[in-house]
Design an enzyme around this catalytic site. Structure first.
Site, mmCIF file in Angstrom:
data_model
loop_
_atom_site.group_PDB
_atom_site.id
_atom_site.type_symbol
_atom_site.label_atom_id
_atom_site.label_comp_id
_atom_site.label_asym_id
_atom_site.label_seq_id
_atom_site.Cartn_x
_atom_site.Cartn_y
_atom_site.Cartn_z
ATOM 1 N N ASN A 185 0.871 -1.182 0.000
ATOM 2 C CA ASN A 185 0.000 0.000 0.000
ATOM 3 C C ASN A 185 0.904 1.227 0.000
ATOM 4 O O ASN A 185 1.503 1.553 1.014
ATOM 5 C CB ASN A 185 -0.889 -0.045 1.255
ATOM 6 N N GLU A 198 -6.624 4.546 7.963
ATOM 7 C CA GLU A 198 -6.438 5.986 7.686
ATOM 8 C C GLU A 198 -7.694 6.567 7.051
ATOM 9 O O GLU A 198 -8.064 7.713 7.307
ATOM 10 C CB GLU A 198 -5.192 6.179 6.806
ATOM 11 N N GLY A 204 2.558 1.993 10.837
ATOM 12 C CA GLY A 204 3.499 3.103 10.676
ATOM 13 C C GLY A 204 4.195 3.498 11.970
ATOM 14 O O GLY A 204 4.863 4.521 12.039
ATOM 15 N N SER A 229 3.614 -2.405 10.325
ATOM 16 C CA SER A 229 5.069 -2.443 10.546
ATOM 17 C C SER A 229 5.718 -3.777 10.181
ATOM 18 O O SER A 229 6.660 -4.206 10.850
ATOM 19 C CB SER A 229 5.402 -2.035 11.986
HETATM 20 P P1 PGA Z 1 3.013 0.051 7.694
HETATM 21 O O1 PGA Z 1 1.542 0.256 7.064
HETATM 22 O O2 PGA Z 1 3.540 -1.215 7.085
HETATM 23 O O3 PGA Z 1 3.792 1.272 7.262
HETATM 24 O O4 PGA Z 1 2.830 -0.059 9.157
HETATM 25 C C1 PGA Z 1 0.654 -0.820 6.890
HETATM 26 C C2 PGA Z 1 -0.634 -0.311 6.260
HETATM 27 O O5 PGA Z 1 -1.037 0.806 6.577
HETATM 28 O O6 PGA Z 1 -1.263 -1.010 5.449
#
Ligand code: PGA
Length: 250
Positions: free
Chosen positions: A9, A96, A172, A212
């Site tokens: 993503n 989000e 994130g 993450s």
């Molecule tokens: P991240 O995001 O791997 O940066 O934690 C995962 C996501 O939002 O799908």
């Protein structure tokens, strides 16, 4: 057998030239036949991505779409528009979108229906917030999100659904659910599906973990019985780290 899937993503990152460069880096890699690989660039770069990947085993997905088929919805993009440029996968319900754009379970249920009416495959995201986990209500929250967003579907509709469990506190943040925490929730999700539909159906749905995931922790997470792959944010923006995750299945 359930499909093993790794989806990137890209969120609101990469302009056109950066998108093309990242796709060229990915094209230089060998994709294992046993894993379905997807990338979700931003809307403006979807068409270029589809063209560049026409002969590659990498699927292009959108990060969102509107629930209506057309009309006076300034700034929005419909399922038909995505289909017309060759995009038939869409991420819906990302935390989000839920948090910053106030997307509700009811709205997401509508979006899912529209996507399926348009013969699209949905990567449906859901997951609890930190406050839910600290209060011990993560299972209730997850069950509620599944119920409200997806339980209007028939069993056969689920052939077009990929689930992505993403605990909000791990997105994130660099904080990952432990492999055992991921397994525990994925097993609970499968049990919930089995109670509502059937065991055969529950066993056939791919459930991805997101939050993450990095090359260094992917193998341990993907090694868990009910984890069928990952939805990757930050680590999908670099071909080498993304491929490190794609290649993490034992
Ligand atoms: P991240 O995001 O791997 O940066 O934690 C995962 C996501 O939002 O799908």
């Amino acid at each position: 057998m359930r499909r093993q899937i790794v989806a990137g993503n890209w969120k609101m990152n990469c302009d056109l030239s950066e998108t093309e460069a990242l796709i060229n880096d990915l094209k230089a890699q060998t994709i294992p036949e046993t894993t379905s690989v997807m990338i979700a660039p931003t809307y403006t770069n979807l068409q270029s991505a589809v063209k560049m990947l026409a002969d590659q085993p990498i699927t292009v997905a959108a990060q969102n779409m509107h629930q209506a088929s057309n009309g006076a919805y300034t700034g929005e993009i419909s399922a038909g528009m995505l289909k017309s440029i060759g995009v038939d996968h869409v991420i819906l319900g990302h935390s989000e979108r839920r948090a910053y754009f106030k997307e509700t379970d009811a709205l997401l249920a509508e979006k899912v229906s529209t996507a399926l009416e348009n013969k699209m495959t949905v990567i449906f995201c859901f997951g609890e917030e930190l406050v839910d986990r600290t209060h011990g209500r993560e299972f209730d929250v997850v069950k509620d999100q599944l119920k409200k967003g997806l339980f209007h579907l028939s069993e056969s509709d689920w052939g077009s659904i990929i689930l992505a469990y993403e605990p909000v506190w791990a997105i994130g943040t660099g904080e990952t659910a432990t492999p055992d925490q991921a397994q525990e929730m994925h097993a609970f999700i499968r049990k919930t599906l089995s109670e509502k539909y059937s065991d055969a159906m529950a066993q056939s749905v791919s459930i991805l973990y997101g939050g993450s995931v990095k090359p260094g922790n992917a193998a341990e997470i993907f090694g868990k019985e009910d984890v069928d792959g990952g939805l990757i944010g930050g680590a999908s923006l670099d071909a080498e780290s993304f491929m490190g995750i794609v290649n993490a299945f034992a």
